[in-house]
Design an enzyme around this catalytic site. Sequence first.
Site, PDB file in Angstrom:
ATOM      1  N   SER A  87      37.189  30.111  41.312  1.00  0.00           N
ATOM      2  CA  SER A  87      36.386  31.334  41.313  1.00  0.00           C
ATOM      3  C   SER A  87      35.322  31.308  42.413  1.00  0.00           C
ATOM      4  O   SER A  87      34.954  30.251  42.933  1.00  0.00           O
ATOM      5  CB  SER A  87      35.706  31.443  39.944  1.00  0.00           C
ATOM      6  OG  SER A  87      34.783  32.496  39.907  1.00  0.00           O
TER       7      SER A  87
ATOM      8  N   TYR B  62      34.991  37.353  44.546  1.00  0.00           N
ATOM      9  CA  TYR B  62      34.253  38.498  44.013  1.00  0.00           C
ATOM     10  C   TYR B  62      33.447  39.056  45.172  1.00  0.00           C
ATOM     11  O   TYR B  62      32.700  38.303  45.834  1.00  0.00           O
ATOM     12  CB  TYR B  62      33.299  38.068  42.893  1.00  0.00           C
ATOM     13  CG  TYR B  62      33.929  37.957  41.521  1.00  0.00           C
ATOM     14  CD1 TYR B  62      34.767  38.948  41.020  1.00  0.00           C
ATOM     15  CD2 TYR B  62      33.646  36.866  40.701  1.00  0.00           C
ATOM     16  CE1 TYR B  62      35.321  38.849  39.744  1.00  0.00           C
ATOM     17  CE2 TYR B  62      34.195  36.767  39.429  1.00  0.00           C
ATOM     18  CZ  TYR B  62      35.028  37.759  38.960  1.00  0.00           C
ATOM     19  OH  TYR B  62      35.575  37.657  37.697  1.00  0.00           O
TER      20      TYR B  62
ATOM     21  N   THR C 186      39.708  39.739  43.241  1.00  0.00           N
ATOM     22  CA  THR C 186      39.724  40.283  41.873  1.00  0.00           C
ATOM     23  C   THR C 186      39.169  41.697  41.888  1.00  0.00           C
ATOM     24  O   THR C 186      38.053  41.936  42.354  1.00  0.00           O
ATOM     25  CB  THR C 186      38.911  39.366  40.927  1.00  0.00           C
ATOM     26  OG1 THR C 186      39.580  38.111  40.876  1.00  0.00           O
ATOM     27  CG2 THR C 186      38.823  39.946  39.522  1.00  0.00           C
TER      28      THR C 186
ATOM     29  N   LYS D 150      44.212  40.623  42.426  1.00  0.00           N
ATOM     30  CA  LYS D 150      44.277  40.226  41.001  1.00  0.00           C
ATOM     31  C   LYS D 150      43.637  41.285  40.113  1.00  0.00           C
ATOM     32  O   LYS D 150      42.501  41.694  40.351  1.00  0.00           O
ATOM     33  CB  LYS D 150      43.533  38.902  40.795  1.00  0.00           C
ATOM     34  CG  LYS D 150      43.370  38.473  39.332  1.00  0.00           C
ATOM     35  CD  LYS D 150      42.766  37.077  39.239  1.00  0.00           C
ATOM     36  CE  LYS D 150      42.636  36.571  37.815  1.00  0.00           C
ATOM     37  NZ  LYS D 150      41.459  37.079  37.109  1.00  0.00           N
TER      38      LYS D 150
ATOM     39  N   HIS E 150      42.511  40.346  32.842  1.00  0.00           N
ATOM     40  CA  HIS E 150      41.367  39.439  32.860  1.00  0.00           C
ATOM     41  C   HIS E 150      41.216  38.756  31.480  1.00  0.00           C
ATOM     42  O   HIS E 150      40.118  38.537  30.994  1.00  0.00           O
ATOM     43  CB  HIS E 150      40.099  40.236  33.198  1.00  0.00           C
ATOM     44  CG  HIS E 150      39.077  39.502  34.032  1.00  0.00           C
ATOM     45  ND1 HIS E 150      38.811  39.821  35.345  1.00  0.00           N
ATOM     46  CD2 HIS E 150      38.221  38.498  33.725  1.00  0.00           C
ATOM     47  CE1 HIS E 150      37.832  39.050  35.804  1.00  0.00           C
ATOM     48  NE2 HIS E 150      37.463  38.231  34.843  1.00  0.00           N
TER      49      HIS E 150
HETATM   50  C1  LIG Z   1      35.601  32.046  30.593  1.00  0.00           C
HETATM   51  C2  LIG Z   1      36.408  32.822  31.602  1.00  0.00           C
HETATM   52  C3  LIG Z   1      35.886  33.022  32.877  1.00  0.00           C
HETATM   53  C4  LIG Z   1      36.615  33.754  33.826  1.00  0.00           C
HETATM   54  N1  LIG Z   1      36.125  33.876  35.097  1.00  0.00           N
HETATM   55  C5  LIG Z   1      36.863  34.527  36.033  1.00  0.00           C
HETATM   56  C6  LIG Z   1      36.414  34.595  37.375  1.00  0.00           C
HETATM   57  O1  LIG Z   1      35.369  34.069  37.733  1.00  0.00           O
HETATM   58  N2  LIG Z   1      37.193  35.279  38.251  1.00  0.00           N
HETATM   59  C7  LIG Z   1      38.374  35.885  37.895  1.00  0.00           C
HETATM   60  O2  LIG Z   1      39.037  36.496  38.727  1.00  0.00           O
HETATM   61  N3  LIG Z   1      38.828  35.791  36.632  1.00  0.00           N
HETATM   62  C8  LIG Z   1      38.107  35.126  35.703  1.00  0.00           C
HETATM   63  N4  LIG Z   1      38.598  35.030  34.419  1.00  0.00           N
HETATM   64  C9  LIG Z   1      39.920  35.595  34.095  1.00  0.00           C
HETATM   65  C10 LIG Z   1      41.034  34.579  34.336  1.00  0.00           C
HETATM   66  O3  LIG Z   1      41.251  34.361  35.706  1.00  0.00           O
HETATM   67  C11 LIG Z   1      42.365  35.085  33.753  1.00  0.00           C
HETATM   68  O4  LIG Z   1      42.637  36.364  34.233  1.00  0.00           O
HETATM   69  C12 LIG Z   1      42.394  35.090  32.212  1.00  0.00           C
HETATM   70  O5  LIG Z   1      41.628  34.045  31.670  1.00  0.00           O
HETATM   71  C13 LIG Z   1      43.831  34.962  31.749  1.00  0.00           C
HETATM   72  O6  LIG Z   1      43.925  35.059  30.370  1.00  0.00           O
HETATM   73  P1  LIG Z   1      44.031  33.800  29.368  1.00  0.00           P
HETATM   74  O7  LIG Z   1      42.633  33.269  29.245  1.00  0.00           O
HETATM   75  O8  LIG Z   1      44.524  34.430  28.128  1.00  0.00           O
HETATM   76  O9  LIG Z   1      44.987  32.794  29.968  1.00  0.00           O
HETATM   77  C14 LIG Z   1      37.876  34.306  33.468  1.00  0.00           C
HETATM   78  C15 LIG Z   1      38.378  34.082  32.174  1.00  0.00           C
HETATM   79  C16 LIG Z   1      37.673  33.358  31.259  1.00  0.00           C
HETATM   80  C17 LIG Z   1      38.266  33.112  29.895  1.00  0.00           C
END
Ligand SMILES: Cc1cc2nc3c(=O)[nH]c(=O)nc-3n(C[C@H](O)[C@H](O)[C@H](O)COP(=O)(O)O)c2cc1C
Length: 366
Positions: free
Chosen positions: A113, A137, A163, A235, A259
């Site tokens: 990230s 981001y 994203t 994304k 997400h």
């Molecule tokens: C705690 C957490 C933090 C996340 N932070 C980001 C991030 O900084 N950037 C981003 O593009 N997606 C972020 N995501 C989304 C993940 O990249 C991903 O799309 C998502 O977790 C997929 O679903 P899953 O948790 O069911 O596998 C985050 C997800 C979680 C759970």
Amino acid sequence: MSGGEDPAGFATLSDLEASARAKVIDPVWAYVQGGAGEERTLRANREAFERTWLRPRVLVDVSSVDAATSFLGTRSSVPFFVAPTAFQGLVHPDAEAATARAAASAGVLAVFSTVTTLSMEAIARAAPEGPRWFQLYLQKDWSLTEDLLHRAERAGYRAVVLTVDAPVLGTRDRQFQRGFALPSDMPVGNLPPLPPVEGRSLAQAVHAALRTDSGATWATMERVRESTKLPLVVKGVLTAEDAARAVELGAKGVVVSNHGGRQLDGAPASLRALPEVVRAVGSKAEVYLDSGIRRGSDILAALALGARGVGIGRPVLWALGCGGEAGVAKLLRLLREELETSMRLAGRRSIGEVDSSLVEADGALP
Ligand SMILES: Cc1cc2nc3c(=O)[nH]c(=O)nc-3n(C[C@H](O)[C@H](O)[C@H](O)COP(=O)(O)O)c2cc1C
């Protein structure tokens, strides 16, 4: 074996989540687990997999199977990758360095990230050989965005994942109810500290709003593409229209994602949106999926519906919280073993043999 006797902190994929729950403090658990609003989309992500069935073929010689593939030319030992998640230092002191080392040893691509605990250079130093992509981001200040892109190139990241589903943060009721907040001076390895803010703790939404640009458009996406030599992946698309636009404007890949149910509550499960995106751009760009992948059979279902690869979000944080690098290494090994077992039992010897005849859904997916 109880979780505590294993250096990874869990024995099987089935006890991973509960083992992590026992180790991660309550407000941080709400941050990791929570979705947006009533969490309809969060639940739908799992329901979609639970309503998708695999049609196995038998009497195929499966004495050897090969799960290897590639993502935009980067070889990967498996058709899954580590999805970007912010602030891994909240669940383990080794933060992204542990994830990077475990992924590199397993030959698994890891996406990091913009808002990591460690800097992208420190992550690269932790696992210099590991294949890694940088998730962007958009910053309020374009020169900061440009600087992030150039640093990612210099630090050996091989693609930029922009994203686009978070112009503002979703309504994170569960985080709010459990009192999750980020210290305003919390280190974000890639970015300068925020200007002093009244009160020391900030809801994640406020933190994000102070940093990210909510005015971005397709023109901004083009500007990002023109500002880096790295291939661009977009994304967070859930429609054929947006996927087609992204690819027309030069994206080499799209991630079908909601997400992890954390942004628009009421958006469809990623698995439901996948077929229309594959129909729209599958022959012109690589299509990936995340949100709700928990088991080897989920990976097979997504691949059968046309994904080239899938991202793993929360399970990596669970494994990191359970046992740091050993935890993430074990998760990646168990997922790989389970995927290979599922391939054998489904009569598919390679990723190329995973086709749409492998899946059947119970009616329309949520
Ligand atoms: C705690 C957490 C933090 C996340 N932070 C980001 C991030 O900084 N950037 C981003 O593009 N997606 C972020 N995501 C989304 C993940 O990249 C991903 O799309 C998502 O977790 C997929 O679903 P899953 O948790 O069911 O596998 C985050 C997800 C979680 C759970």
